[in-house]
Design an enzyme around this catalytic site. Structure first.
Site, short mmCIF file in Angstrom:
data_model
loop_
_atom_site.label_atom_id
_atom_site.label_comp_id
_atom_site.label_asym_id
_atom_site.label_seq_id
_atom_site.Cartn_x
_atom_site.Cartn_y
_atom_site.Cartn_z
N SER A 118 99.46 32.24 37.63
CA SER A 118 99.02 33.09 38.74
C SER A 118 98.62 34.45 38.18
CB SER A 118 100.15 33.25 39.76
OG SER A 118 99.75 34.10 40.82
N HIS A 122 94.22 44.57 39.44
CA HIS A 122 93.78 45.76 40.18
C HIS A 122 93.24 46.75 39.15
CE1 HIS A 122 95.63 44.30 43.86
NE2 HIS A 122 96.73 44.05 43.18
N HIS A 132 91.82 37.53 41.98
CA HIS A 132 93.00 36.66 42.02
C HIS A 132 92.60 35.29 41.49
CE1 HIS A 132 94.80 33.22 44.31
NE2 HIS A 132 95.90 33.73 43.81
N ASN A 134 94.68 31.36 40.49
CA ASN A 134 95.84 30.57 40.13
C ASN A 134 95.48 29.10 40.08
OD1 ASN A 134 95.81 29.89 42.89
ND2 ASN A 134 98.02 29.74 42.98
N THR A 135 96.19 28.36 39.25
CA THR A 135 96.11 26.90 39.24
C THR A 135 97.52 26.37 39.07
OG1 THR A 135 95.70 26.82 36.84
CG2 THR A 135 93.77 26.82 38.28
N HIS A 166 80.29 33.33 42.14
CA HIS A 166 80.19 32.04 42.81
C HIS A 166 79.40 31.02 41.99
CE1 HIS A 166 82.06 32.50 46.82
NE2 HIS A 166 81.86 33.79 46.61
N HIS A 196 94.67 39.24 61.58
CA HIS A 196 94.98 40.44 62.35
C HIS A 196 93.99 41.58 62.06
CE1 HIS A 196 97.28 41.24 58.58
NE2 HIS A 196 96.96 42.50 58.82
N GLY A 279 113.62 30.70 45.54
CA GLY A 279 114.52 31.47 44.70
C GLY A 279 113.96 31.92 43.37
#
Length: 296
Positions: A118, A122, A132, A134-135, A166, A196, A279
């Site tokens: 991951s 920034h 970002h 991740n795999t 892209h 939101h 956890g």
């Protein structure tokens, strides 16, 4: 099924570690080559590497990984590249979430194994886009799948940068199935939407989850190409924008956009929820949060 997958688990875990090493080397190389701008006189940024551990409820070992974070670099204000391999039994909330996604057998046998990489970056310069990637591979005694992708998060958008990012994703997807890119682009557009706020958190990319065609080797090959696409999709954008002058207004725009990014990761992101509920090290899970952000 468990014994059959031991070798495959090891191969997947090793691949994610290899990808991590390549990305860390490339990012530190960007730091070394940065000789212009307001941060050029400071030492080149380096990753601080910390081992992470996950403990089962009875205190037994349940895996862990490496958290690699660079802060206050010449190019990167904060970037994390984490790898982990964790296992054990899912808690009740995670079991219910998996069952709701259609994973069979979770009520009878909640064992799981998961490994992945991951990354969130920034940037110092507001003209350089955040990103970002991740795999991951997930296994239970009853099912396995791959997931991940990458998406670009500029606060100041450049159409040509979006097109390049892209195009590289499409090229790597098309090697496997020409239907993958449009499908996974649409999935990213839906997944990285902030309800939101009524907008996407960035300019998209690709996203997939629960990917299982029934052929593990084929699917593993594809998820490797999803990872391989990252550096050629992203590094040229940083090389192009890292010396662009910026204003106080540009920096303000960046901080406000980071607030949007933080909102998404804390409220909606599936990986954040899974990491905290199972956890895993909270600092590693929340590595994605920006060092500074602003709300208006």
């Amino acid at each position: 099924m468990s014994e059959q997958f031991d070798d495959r688990k090891a191969r997947a875990s090793a691949w994610f570690r290899t990808l991590r090493d390549e990305i860390v080397a490339a990012f530190e190389g960007l730091e070394d080559s940065q000789t212009e701008g307001p941060f050029a006189d400071q030492p080149a940024g380096r990753f601080e590497v910390t081992e992470t551990k996950r403990s089962a409820e009875d205190g037994s070992d349940a895996g862990g990984g490496l958290m690699s974070v660079m802060r206050g670099g010449r190019v990167f204000e904060k970037v994390g590249v984490n790898v982990s391999t964790v296992y054990g039994q899912l808690g009740e909330r995670a079991q219910k979430a998996m069952a709701a996604r259609g994973v069979p057998g979770m009520a009878d046998d909640p064992r799981f194994w998961a490994s992945g990489i991951s990354l969130v970056a920034h940037m110092q310069n507001p003209h350089c886009p955040a990103v970002h990637m991740n795999t991951r591979m997930f296994w239970t005694p009853h099912a396995w799948w791959f997931g991940g992708g990458s998406d670009l998060n500029p606060c100041i958008e450049y159409a040509e940068d979006t097109a390049h990012f892209h195009a590289v994703q499409k090229e790597h997807c098309d090697r496997h199935d020409e239907g993958f890119y449009p499908r996974f682009k649409a999935w990213a557009d839906e997944y990285f939407y902030v309800p939101h706020r009524g907008r996407a958190r960035g300019v998209g990319g690709i996203f997939l989850d629960d990917h299982n065609t029934g052929d593990w080797e084929t699917d593993f090959s594809f998820i490797q190409d999803v990872g391989r696409a990252f550096l050629p999709a992203y590094v040229p954008l940083i090389e192009k924008r890292r010396n662009t002058p910026w204003s106080d207004a540009d920096k303000d725009t960046q901080l406000v956009h980071r607030g949007l990014y933080a909102e998404y990761n804390l409220v909606y992101d599936r990986g954040t929820k899974f990491g905290l509920e199972t956890g895993h090290d909270a600092n590693a899970v929340l590595m994605s949060l920006p060092p500074l952000a602003k709300w208006v």
